[in-house]
Design an enzyme around this catalytic site. Structure first.
Site, PDB file in Angstrom:
ATOM      1  N   GLY A  54      11.197  -1.768  -1.991  1.00  0.00           N
ATOM      2  CA  GLY A  54      11.687  -0.494  -1.490  1.00  0.00           C
ATOM      3  C   GLY A  54      11.686  -0.446   0.023  1.00  0.00           C
ATOM      4  NE  ARG A  55       7.574   3.339   1.092  1.00  0.00           N
ATOM      5  CZ  ARG A  55       6.277   3.646   1.124  1.00  0.00           C
ATOM      6  NH1 ARG A  55       5.797   4.300   2.168  1.00  0.00           N
ATOM      7  NH2 ARG A  55       5.469   3.295   0.147  1.00  0.00           N
ATOM      8  CB  CYS A 103      13.020  11.285  -7.605  1.00  0.00           C
ATOM      9  SG  CYS A 103      13.031  12.166  -6.023  1.00  0.00           S
ATOM     10  CE  LYS A 140      12.838   2.569  -8.664  1.00  0.00           C
ATOM     11  NZ  LYS A 140      11.761   3.527  -8.368  1.00  0.00           N
ATOM     12  N   GLY A 181       6.902  -0.725  -6.487  1.00  0.00           N
ATOM     13  CA  GLY A 181       5.821   0.052  -5.894  1.00  0.00           C
ATOM     14  C   GLY A 181       4.881  -0.776  -5.046  1.00  0.00           C
ATOM     15  N   GLY A 182       4.890  -0.546  -3.718  1.00  0.00           N
ATOM     16  CA  GLY A 182       3.897  -1.129  -2.835  1.00  0.00           C
ATOM     17  C   GLY A 182       4.017  -2.615  -2.585  1.00  0.00           C
TER      18      GLY A 182
END
Length: 340
Positions: free
Chosen positions: A233-234, A95, A134, A207-208
């Site tokens: 993730g998102r 983070c 992570k 990631g992505g």
């Protein structure tokens, strides 16, 4: 250590992947690994542990992500989590927020691999469940190949064999946390190189990743090396219907879960929490993207957002939102039929 569940996992996301979000995601996939929001070690030690750590046993497998840089505090927090039956304890070394940096944890720890190793050793000695890291591939002016491998080597020496790698640098100065999710370029090849050079380690890519289908493709071997897992993730949060395809596409198990089936599964959980006094918006907010791309998606979001905050709002709001989608789909189908 490799859990089959790590083939597809949902990332820890602050203010998003809380207890209710995880229960919702579990209604869509039985197999994926789910992660908590990051919880600081000090919060666990000094705060309301039940509020911070409680989760429903039917929602497993679930990993707890801790934040901190004090080995003793992290070990104490990990021990405190044992009664809550987490399947894994994960340390946040990724983070980039200013608040996290000021506490000397998160991505800034990429600069202190020996300290990370001490933290991991302390946690591993404190609990019987696996401990994992992570991380990013580096921060600021670090050379990614050197930073990532230095962190991994230090942690391996401490007994860690499982790494979730967000395949971007983190720029701790000059970029916001949001920008750090998009601007530094992705380097999937470096993560694959880690797996190729250290095949005995469990390496999960983060990631992505834009979809479950993309995750499936990323799991295919490249130059003789196959990643052990992919973390969404998102995408998983903003378009959660995709999680309904995880079990057949990633785990080759069962059939895809429809949105309607998932809602029927999640409904008893919502009813039980409402009985406990949990407000409807605390659960409904995680469902706003569920109808993404479907006719009536805007009505779905509006009803869940506006009607759920009304006094005494209950599951009838969910029914009303679903009816709006089904009505919109019926109208769209009728228009297509008449046009034909």
């Amino acid at each position: 250590m490799t859990f089959a569940a790590h083939r597809l996992s949902v990332a820890p996301m602050m203010d998003w992947t809380d207890r209710h979000c995880r229960a919702f995601h579990r209604s869509l996939t039985r197999r994926a690994m789910l992660y908590t929001e990051m919880v600081t070690a000090d919060a666990v030690i000094h705060g309301d542990r039940t509020r911070l750590l409680q989760h429903d046993p039917d929602v497993g497998p679930v990993a707890l992500q801790l934040g901190g840089s004090d080995p003793k505090a992290l070990a104490e927090a990990a021990r405190a989590a044992l009664p809550f039956s987490y399947d894994e304890i994960n340390l946040n070394v990724g983070c980039p927020s200013d608040r996290v940096q000021s506490g000397r944890f998160g991505a800034c720890l990429m600069r202190e691999p020996a300290l990370v190793a001490d933290c991991m050793r302390a946690m591993a000695e404190a609990v019987p469940v696996p401990v994992t890291v992570k991380c990013r591939i580096g921060v600021d002016d670090q050379i990614p190949e050197q930073a990532l491998f230095a962190l991994v080597e230090a942690c391996v020496a401490a007994g860690v064999d499982h790494f979730i790698v967000h395949a971007r640098m983190a720029w701790l100065k000059g970029l916001s946390p949001k920008e750090n999710r998009d601007i530094p370029p992705l380097d999937y090849d470096l993560v694959r190189r880690l797996k190729r050079e250290r095949p005995e380690l469990t390496v999960v890519l983060n990631g992505g990743v834009p979809s479950v289908e993309a995750a499936r493709d990323l799991l295919e071997p490249v130059e003789g090396a196959a990643l052990d897992g992919v973390m969404l993730g998102r995408t998983a949060y903003h378009e959660p219907a995709g999680l309904g395809r995880v079990d057949p596409l990633i785990f080759c198990e069962g059939e895809a879960r429809s949105v309607e089936d998932a809602l029927a599964t999640y409904r008893p959980y919502m009813a039980a929490r409402l009985e406990e006094g949990v407000p409807l918006p605390a659960m409904a907010r995680h469902m706003l993207g569920l109808m993404h791309g479907r006719p009536g998606a805007r009505s779905w979001r509006r009803i869940l957002t506006v009607d759920s905050i009304q006094p005494g709002a209950g599951l009838e709001v969910l029914d009303r939102a679903l009816d709006a989608v089904l009505d919109a789909e019926a109208r769209a189908a009728a228009r297509l039929e008449s046009a034909a």
